[in-house]
Design a protein around this motif. Sequence first.
Motif, PDB file in Angstrom:
ATOM      1  N   TYR A   1       0.786  -1.128   0.117  1.00 29.40           N
ATOM      2  CA  TYR A   1       0.103  -0.160  -0.095  1.00 29.40           C
ATOM      3  C   TYR A   1       0.800   1.522  -0.096  1.00 29.40           C
ATOM      4  CZ  TYR A   1      -4.335  -2.778   1.064  1.00 29.40           C
ATOM      5  OH  TYR A   1      -5.407  -3.441   0.650  1.00 29.40           O
TER       6      TYR A   1
ATOM      7  N   ALA B   1      -8.606  -7.193  -6.392  1.00 26.66           N
ATOM      8  CA  ALA B   1      -9.136  -5.930  -6.671  1.00 26.66           C
ATOM      9  C   ALA B   1      -9.827  -5.925  -8.186  1.00 26.66           C
ATOM     10  CB  ALA B   1      -8.008  -5.093  -6.849  1.00 26.66           C
TER      11      ALA B   1
ATOM     12  N   HIS C   1     -15.203  -8.741  -3.526  1.00 22.98           N
ATOM     13  CA  HIS C   1     -14.553  -9.438  -4.682  1.00 22.98           C
ATOM     14  C   HIS C   1     -15.582  -9.039  -5.814  1.00 22.98           C
ATOM     15  CE1 HIS C   1     -13.737 -12.777  -7.276  1.00 22.98           C
ATOM     16  NE2 HIS C   1     -12.896 -13.089  -6.462  1.00 22.98           N
TER      17      HIS C   1
ATOM     18  N   LEU D   1      -9.201  -1.238  -5.350  1.00 22.69           N
ATOM     19  CA  LEU D   1      -9.572  -2.135  -4.297  1.00 22.69           C
ATOM     20  C   LEU D   1     -10.854  -1.705  -3.534  1.00 22.69           C
ATOM     21  CD1 LEU D   1      -9.063  -4.870  -2.579  1.00 22.69           C
ATOM     22  CD2 LEU D   1      -7.434  -3.553  -1.155  1.00 22.69           C
TER      23      LEU D   1
ATOM     24  N   LEU E   1      -0.346  -6.488  -4.968  1.00 25.25           N
ATOM     25  CA  LEU E   1      -1.212  -7.310  -3.642  1.00 25.25           C
ATOM     26  C   LEU E   1      -1.139  -8.622  -3.432  1.00 25.25           C
ATOM     27  CD1 LEU E   1      -4.679  -5.545  -4.586  1.00 25.25           C
ATOM     28  CD2 LEU E   1      -3.033  -4.830  -2.815  1.00 25.25           C
TER      29      LEU E   1
ATOM     30  N   THR F   1     -13.406  -2.348  -0.443  1.00 26.40           N
ATOM     31  CA  THR F   1     -13.678  -2.951   0.853  1.00 26.40           C
ATOM     32  C   THR F   1     -15.049  -2.387   1.395  1.00 26.40           C
ATOM     33  OG1 THR F   1     -12.464  -1.747   2.276  1.00 26.40           O
ATOM     34  CG2 THR F   1     -11.210  -3.452   1.212  1.00 26.40           C
TER      35      THR F   1
ATOM     36  N   ILE G   1      -6.036 -10.911  -1.912  1.00 26.69           N
ATOM     37  CA  ILE G   1      -6.614  -9.816  -2.009  1.00 26.69           C
ATOM     38  C   ILE G   1      -7.004  -9.768  -3.446  1.00 26.69           C
ATOM     39  CG2 ILE G   1      -6.738  -7.331  -1.502  1.00 26.69           C
ATOM     40  CD1 ILE G   1      -4.795  -7.642   0.555  1.00 26.69           C
TER      41      ILE G   1
ATOM     42  N   VAL H   1     -12.883  -7.553   1.849  1.00 24.63           N
ATOM     43  CA  VAL H   1     -12.622  -7.274   0.552  1.00 24.63           C
ATOM     44  C   VAL H   1     -13.733  -7.365  -0.355  1.00 24.63           C
ATOM     45  CG1 VAL H   1     -11.557  -7.848  -1.770  1.00 24.63           C
ATOM     46  CG2 VAL H   1      -9.926  -7.603   0.452  1.00 24.63           C
TER      47      VAL H   1
END
Length: 150
Positions: free
Chosen positions: A63, A103, A134, A108, A97, A110, A101, A132
């Motif tokens: 990140y 994206a 999806h 991304l 990532l 969440t 995880i 997350v």
Amino acid sequence: MTDRTDGIRALLDEQEQAWRSGDAEAFSRSATPDIVFTNVVGLFSIGRDPFEAQHRHIFSTFYRGSTMRQVVERISCVRPDVAIVNTRTEVTGYGTLPRAIVAHEDMLITRLQQVLVQGDDGWRVAAFHNVVVHPNAAAAAPPSADGRPS
């Protein structure tokens, strides 16, 4: 309620700014000493120190240089000094990532639920639970009121 939500929105803004700066200490400043934390891959911890350590790790790895924006979906004040805050977070500008995880192309997404408690020093995060969204589930319709898929 406006005064209450103004303080909550200020806390969310501080989180976004700390994320943008990659500053784990600032991001964790609003956490209670015994914060309950579940991250996007299900890692669980209790306490500000592990919460800050995890954010220090992610801000220095995948990140690094990213931006996180929180879109408020609901603020529920269950008591005058307790609020449940649900946001949709959008993270951009991240690196590679972890495989767990997934994206949405370059973003991304969440769902973050935070339980906030208010004390003499303002609002603090007592629980932080992030999952997350999806890409394959993002467009799925929620179940109807009777719990069946719509």
